[in-house]
Design an enzyme around this catalytic site. Sequence first.
Site, short mmCIF file in Angstrom:
data_model
loop_
_atom_site.label_atom_id
_atom_site.label_comp_id
_atom_site.label_asym_id
_atom_site.label_seq_id
_atom_site.Cartn_x
_atom_site.Cartn_y
_atom_site.Cartn_z
N ASN A 93 0.80 -1.22 0.00
CA ASN A 93 0.00 0.00 0.00
C ASN A 93 0.84 1.28 0.00
OD1 ASN A 93 -2.36 1.79 1.09
ND2 ASN A 93 -0.83 1.84 2.73
N SER A 146 -5.54 3.70 -7.34
CA SER A 146 -6.27 4.95 -7.07
C SER A 146 -7.31 5.15 -8.17
CB SER A 146 -5.28 6.12 -7.09
OG SER A 146 -5.95 7.35 -6.95
N TYR A 161 1.85 10.69 -10.94
CA TYR A 161 1.11 9.89 -9.96
C TYR A 161 0.13 8.95 -10.65
CZ TYR A 161 -1.86 8.75 -5.93
OH TYR A 161 -2.57 8.08 -4.95
N SER A 164 1.75 6.09 -12.27
CA SER A 164 2.19 5.08 -11.29
C SER A 164 1.00 4.23 -10.83
CB SER A 164 2.89 5.74 -10.10
OG SER A 164 1.98 6.34 -9.19
N LYS A 165 -0.15 4.86 -10.65
CA LYS A 165 -1.30 4.11 -10.13
C LYS A 165 -1.94 3.23 -11.21
CE LYS A 165 -0.72 5.10 -6.03
NZ LYS A 165 -0.65 4.13 -4.95
N ILE A 194 -9.61 10.13 0.11
CA ILE A 194 -9.63 9.58 1.48
C ILE A 194 -8.84 10.55 2.36
CG2 ILE A 194 -9.08 7.57 2.93
CD1 ILE A 194 -11.03 6.88 0.62
N1 LIG Z 1 -5.64 9.43 0.43
C1 LIG Z 1 -6.18 9.31 -0.75
O1 LIG Z 1 -7.07 10.10 -1.13
C2 LIG Z 1 -5.76 8.19 -1.66
C3 LIG Z 1 -6.54 7.92 -2.79
C4 LIG Z 1 -6.16 6.90 -3.64
C5 LIG Z 1 -5.03 6.15 -3.38
N2 LIG Z 1 -4.28 6.43 -2.28
C6 LIG Z 1 -3.10 5.59 -2.05
O2 LIG Z 1 -3.21 5.01 -0.77
C7 LIG Z 1 -1.91 4.62 -0.33
C8 LIG Z 1 -1.74 5.06 1.11
O3 LIG Z 1 -1.73 6.49 1.13
P1 LIG Z 1 -2.43 7.34 2.27
O4 LIG Z 1 -3.46 8.15 1.63
O5 LIG Z 1 -2.75 6.50 3.43
O6 LIG Z 1 -1.22 8.36 2.58
P2 LIG Z 1 -0.30 8.60 3.85
O7 LIG Z 1 0.76 9.54 3.39
O8 LIG Z 1 -1.14 8.99 5.02
O9 LIG Z 1 0.35 7.15 4.15
C9 LIG Z 1 1.29 6.59 3.27
C10 LIG Z 1 2.38 5.91 4.08
O10 LIG Z 1 3.27 5.23 3.16
C11 LIG Z 1 4.60 5.42 3.61
N3 LIG Z 1 5.52 5.27 2.50
C12 LIG Z 1 5.58 5.99 1.35
N4 LIG Z 1 6.58 5.56 0.58
C13 LIG Z 1 7.19 4.54 1.25
C14 LIG Z 1 8.31 3.72 0.99
N5 LIG Z 1 9.05 3.87 -0.12
N6 LIG Z 1 8.64 2.77 1.89
C15 LIG Z 1 7.94 2.62 3.02
N7 LIG Z 1 6.87 3.39 3.35
C16 LIG Z 1 6.52 4.35 2.47
C17 LIG Z 1 4.60 6.84 4.18
O11 LIG Z 1 5.71 7.04 5.05
C18 LIG Z 1 3.25 6.90 4.87
O12 LIG Z 1 3.33 6.50 6.22
C19 LIG Z 1 -0.92 5.26 -1.31
O13 LIG Z 1 -0.45 4.27 -2.21
C20 LIG Z 1 -1.76 6.28 -2.04
O14 LIG Z 1 -1.27 6.54 -3.34
C21 LIG Z 1 -4.61 7.43 -1.42
#
Ligand SMILES: NC(=O)c1ccc[n+]([C@@H]2O[C@H](COP(=O)([O-])OP(=O)(O)OC[C@H]3O[C@@H](n4cnc5c(N)ncnc54)[C@H](O)[C@@H]3O)[C@@H](O)[C@H]2O)c1
Length: 266
Positions: A93, A146, A161, A164-165, A194
């Site tokens: 994730n 995403s 981004y 990547s997704k 989110i």
């Molecule tokens: N928040 C949104 O609206 C949303 C929507 C669609 C997809 N996403 C995806 O959900 C996933 C989680 O994101 P989130 O929204 O919880 O964000 P967030 O920033 O709150 O959490 C992401 C976590 O991933 C960790 N991380 C990032 N790169 C890393 C690496 N190379 N090694 C280890 N840890 C790493 C960060 O330190 C962080 O703790 C991501 O892949 C993001 O692209 C988020």
Amino acid sequence: MSNSPRMNGKVSVVTGAGSGIGRAAALRLAEEGSKVALIDLHAETVEKVRGEIQAAGGQALALTVDISEPAQYREALQKVASEYGKIDTLFANAGILGVVGPIESIEDDDWDKTLTNNVKGTFTSVKYAIPYLKENGKGSIVLTSSLSGTRVFSQKGFSAYSTSKASIAAFGQMAAFELAPFNIRVNIVAPGTIETNISDTGEQEPEVENMNTKPVEFPEGTVPLPEGSGKPEQVANLVLFLLSDEADHVSGAVVHIDGAESLFVG
Ligand SMILES: NC(=O)c1ccc[n+]([C@@H]2O[C@H](COP(=O)([O-])OP(=O)(O)OC[C@H]3O[C@@H](n4cnc5c(N)ncnc54)[C@H](O)[C@@H]3O)[C@@H](O)[C@H]2O)c1
């Protein structure tokens, strides 16, 4: 812990477990009886989540790892297997927003950073977990894609981004096909907006303001369900289902979780 835990006896690895969706999924998996290996870049945040899980009566390991560095990640998986004896499920994730800007002004290195972190990081997360899941005789993997890159292609400056997704969604479906003979399921969650810390992991170039495209910025009120933006805990419930044996005929699915947002913003 719940009375009839849905992940009893399982060992789960969660990347990006220190914040947002990963943290919520780790807490939920632990609540349902899984031992959880918490992987994140930041030691303080994974330690905090480990403390929360332990305080609630669960078991967790906190591992400070950059998932785009294969040597670090492989070592972490070895630690999980030696501590807990096996690995059943993986929630790959971890991700960053990275550079947001017009294509012609994105620095090559910034492009690489987003793609390396998100795509290579997901690839290696899956690749090095496979031997453990094969040894286990079955496994379940969930990847985080995403809406950006699967259904929505209109956010200004999101080319790195979204690419990547989109790659993660394609890779997950290829992996589902390839790993099915080994009884390893792979599914992809594609969240909409989110409420997490994801915006802190990106940088918007000033030129974005002047991009001559129709603006679609997920303004207030674009989520048709009345509650608005999603919560990490709602994504965690979906991830729990897909990782659990309840989803034992679900593989290769891209599941959008967005309150119908993507039907409105496209
Ligand atoms: N928040 C949104 O609206 C949303 C929507 C669609 C997809 N996403 C995806 O959900 C996933 C989680 O994101 P989130 O929204 O919880 O964000 P967030 O920033 O709150 O959490 C992401 C976590 O991933 C960790 N991380 C990032 N790169 C890393 C690496 N190379 N090694 C280890 N840890 C790493 C960060 O330190 C962080 O703790 C991501 O892949 C993001 O692209 C988020």
